[in-house]
Design an enzyme around this catalytic site. Structure first.
Site, PDB file in Angstrom:
ATOM      1  N   ARG A 181       1.159  -1.101  -0.494  1.00 55.70           N
ATOM      2  CA  ARG A 181       0.040  -0.030  -0.305  1.00 55.70           C
ATOM      3  C   ARG A 181       1.058   1.143  -0.151  1.00 55.70           C
ATOM      4  O   ARG A 181       0.143   2.151  -0.095  1.00 55.70           O
ATOM      5  CB  ARG A 181      -1.224  -0.615   1.237  1.00 55.70           C
ATOM      6  N   TYR A 230     -14.115  10.600 -19.725  1.00 51.88           N
ATOM      7  CA  TYR A 230     -15.382   9.295 -19.871  1.00 51.88           C
ATOM      8  C   TYR A 230     -16.057   9.486 -18.163  1.00 51.88           C
ATOM      9  O   TYR A 230     -15.444  10.138 -17.577  1.00 51.88           O
ATOM     10  CB  TYR A 230     -13.189   8.604 -19.070  1.00 51.88           C
ATOM     11  N   ASP A 269      -6.378  12.880 -19.149  1.00 52.53           N
ATOM     12  CA  ASP A 269      -6.993  10.960 -18.997  1.00 52.53           C
ATOM     13  C   ASP A 269      -5.976  11.138 -20.678  1.00 52.53           C
ATOM     14  O   ASP A 269      -6.399  10.893 -21.729  1.00 52.53           O
ATOM     15  CB  ASP A 269      -8.313  10.962 -19.030  1.00 52.53           C
ATOM     16  N   LYS A 271      -6.650  -0.704 -20.213  1.00 54.87           N
ATOM     17  CA  LYS A 271      -7.010  -0.797 -21.718  1.00 54.87           C
ATOM     18  C   LYS A 271      -5.244  -0.991 -22.481  1.00 54.87           C
ATOM     19  O   LYS A 271      -5.345  -2.077 -22.548  1.00 54.87           O
ATOM     20  CB  LYS A 271      -7.324   0.739 -22.503  1.00 54.87           C
TER      21      LYS A 271
HETATM   22  C1  LIG Z   1     -11.772   2.849 -18.817  1.00 57.17           C
HETATM   23  C2  LIG Z   1     -11.554   4.370 -18.753  1.00 57.17           C
HETATM   24  C3  LIG Z   1     -11.300   4.639 -17.360  1.00 57.17           C
HETATM   25  C4  LIG Z   1     -11.231   4.129 -15.854  1.00 57.17           C
HETATM   26  O1  LIG Z   1     -10.914   3.065 -16.154  1.00 57.17           O
HETATM   27  P1  LIG Z   1     -10.733   1.739 -14.671  1.00 57.17           P
HETATM   28  O2  LIG Z   1      -9.526   0.803 -15.874  1.00 57.17           O
HETATM   29  O3  LIG Z   1     -11.897   0.960 -16.034  1.00 57.17           O
HETATM   30  O4  LIG Z   1     -11.257   2.375 -14.154  1.00 57.17           O
HETATM   31  C5  LIG Z   1     -10.763   5.442 -17.787  1.00 57.17           C
HETATM   32  N1  LIG Z   1      -9.980   6.601 -18.048  1.00 57.17           N
HETATM   33  C6  LIG Z   1     -10.943   6.544 -19.351  1.00 57.17           C
HETATM   34  C7  LIG Z   1     -10.111   7.024 -20.830  1.00 57.17           C
HETATM   35  C8  LIG Z   1     -11.630   5.028 -19.749  1.00 57.17           C
HETATM   36  O5  LIG Z   1     -11.894   4.494 -21.339  1.00 57.17           O
END
Ligand SMILES: *Cc1c(COP(=O)(O)O)cnc(C)c1O
Length: 379
Positions: free
Chosen positions: A43, A97, A168, A193
């Site tokens: 952690r 998102y 992001d 992703k």
């Molecule tokens: C999936 C996604 C998130 C969130 O991510 P998690 O791993 O599901 O918490 C944030 N931003 C974008 C653009 C995403 O596609």
């Protein structure tokens, strides 16, 4: 070092006992406090497997340092809360998102944080700024319409006003876009992703300066969204092939986008790589490739029936995997919005979002074409 070399070697720790070439999985949650200067603890985000992937993302994003989280939302919410408190104001894209959007609308009032949602042009973002603005949060390209946001223009403005910027970078991945080079302060990823890339793990990553990271890690250590070392290892293994995967997905996406653009049953294609696309010129300035995500609208046909007819491309939320997947944003990511609100932001019922995988592009085109033909014939 270039990206392909970084992805493989940076951060990876050779097994000192055997000389093995992979980072051993350090499963301990109890470490000797007398032996080392720093106390290791999962952690605390500082165990060897966490460190290996953090070093990779930092190098790929041209950042001083990086951090791995247990999810993209863990990375995003921690990064925001590290720099925003009661009485502060944020500017965010309304196209962010869904989870980030939800975090702001549902939870910012609880923290007495104020927020303005804006459209995706730099001028709109800048207009949203007030003297109380502490953070600007953007995303580019956006989901699901692939709007391209002028990163440099927003970063330049924010620097002058001493506003922290967060992007992001999930859709582009560091292979196609490195926002710190344009002056953004903090890059956040849903590593679930492209970084994970095989639709089998959930994680998040952050890359930024040491100064920014000091605050983020301090908060992260008490909020606790840390990633298990076993999953860190899977992620590390995936990150080694990140460049190969994303470059190939980018090539495939360009080919599929061009195919759809000319298809008589398609009303429109959203892909930053297409010359006629609105964000194409900005994308050329800030992206080295246009990515593996695209959206399109089909003409006068039931989109759900079309999706059912696909044989290779499978209906699934999430994205960035080796397998091509398709979603209908109006029934998945944007289902909670009213139909009117969806229309206002351009998410029609016939809009479909494709995450292009590593299959042969000819097979993908064939699959799309077959399904389009089948739906015409039966309706
Ligand atoms: C999936 C996604 C998130 C969130 O991510 P998690 O791993 O599901 O918490 C944030 N931003 C974008 C653009 C995403 O596609």
């Amino acid at each position: 070092m270039k990206n392909k070399t970084i992805a493989i070697h940076k951060g990876t720790l050779r097994d000192s006992k055997t000389g093995g070439v992979n980072t051993p999985i350090y499963t301990s949650s109890a470490y000797d406090y007398l032996k080392e200067e720093e106390t290791f603890y999962p952690r605390y985000f500082n165990t060897p497997n966490q460190d290996a992937v953090a070093k990779k993302i930092a190098a790929l994003e041209h950042a001083e340092t990086g951090l791995v989280f247990s999810s993209g939302m863990g990375a995003m919410s921690t990064s925001i809360l590290a720099f925003a408190g009661a009485g502060d104001h944020l500017v965010m894209l309304d196209a962010l998102y869904g989870g980030t959007h939800h975090f702001a609308t549902e939870w910012f009032p609880h923290f007495n944080i104020d927020c303005t949602f804006t459209k995706t042009t730099a001028d709109d973002v800048i207009k949203g700024v007030t003297p109380k603005t502490k953070i600007i949060v953007i995303e580019s390209p956006t989901n699901p319409l692939l709007a391209v946001v002028d990163i440099k223009k927003i970063a330049d403005f924010a620097k002058e006003k001493k506003i922290t910027t967060i992007i992001d970078n999930t859709f582009a991945s560091p292979v196609n876009q490195t926002p710190l080079d344009f002056g953004i302060d903090i890059v956040v990823h849903s590593g679930t992703k492209y970084l994970g890339g095989h639709s089998d793990l959930c994680c998040g990553m952050v890359a930024c300066s040491h100064e920014k990271m000091d605050r983020i890690i301090n908060l992260a250590r008490v909020l606790g969204p840390s990633l298990d070392p076993r999953i860190c290892y899977l992620l590390e293994r995936s990150m080694k092939t990140l460049c190969l995967r994303v470059n190939e997905q980018t090539k495939n996406a360009m080919e599929v986008a061009r195919f759809l653009e000319l298809h008589p049953d398609i009303a429109g294609v959203y892909y930053p790589g297409l010359e006629g696309f609105e964000g194409h010129e900005i994308a050329k300035r800030q992206m080295t490739g246009f990515g593996g995500m695209l959206s399109f609208e089909i003409k006068d046909k039931d989109p759900n029936r079309f999706v059912e007819e696909l044989k290779i491309i499978s209906p699934a939320v999430s994205l960035g995997g080796v397998e091509s997947t398709i979603t209908s944003p109006s029934v998945t990511s944007h289902a909670k919005m009213s139909a009117g609100e969806r229309l206002r932001i351009g998410v029609t019922d016939s809009l479909l979002r494709l995450s292009i995988g590593l299959e042969d592009a000819d097979d993908l085109k064939q699959d799309l074409d077959n399904a389009l033909k089948k739906v015409t014939h039966s309706s």
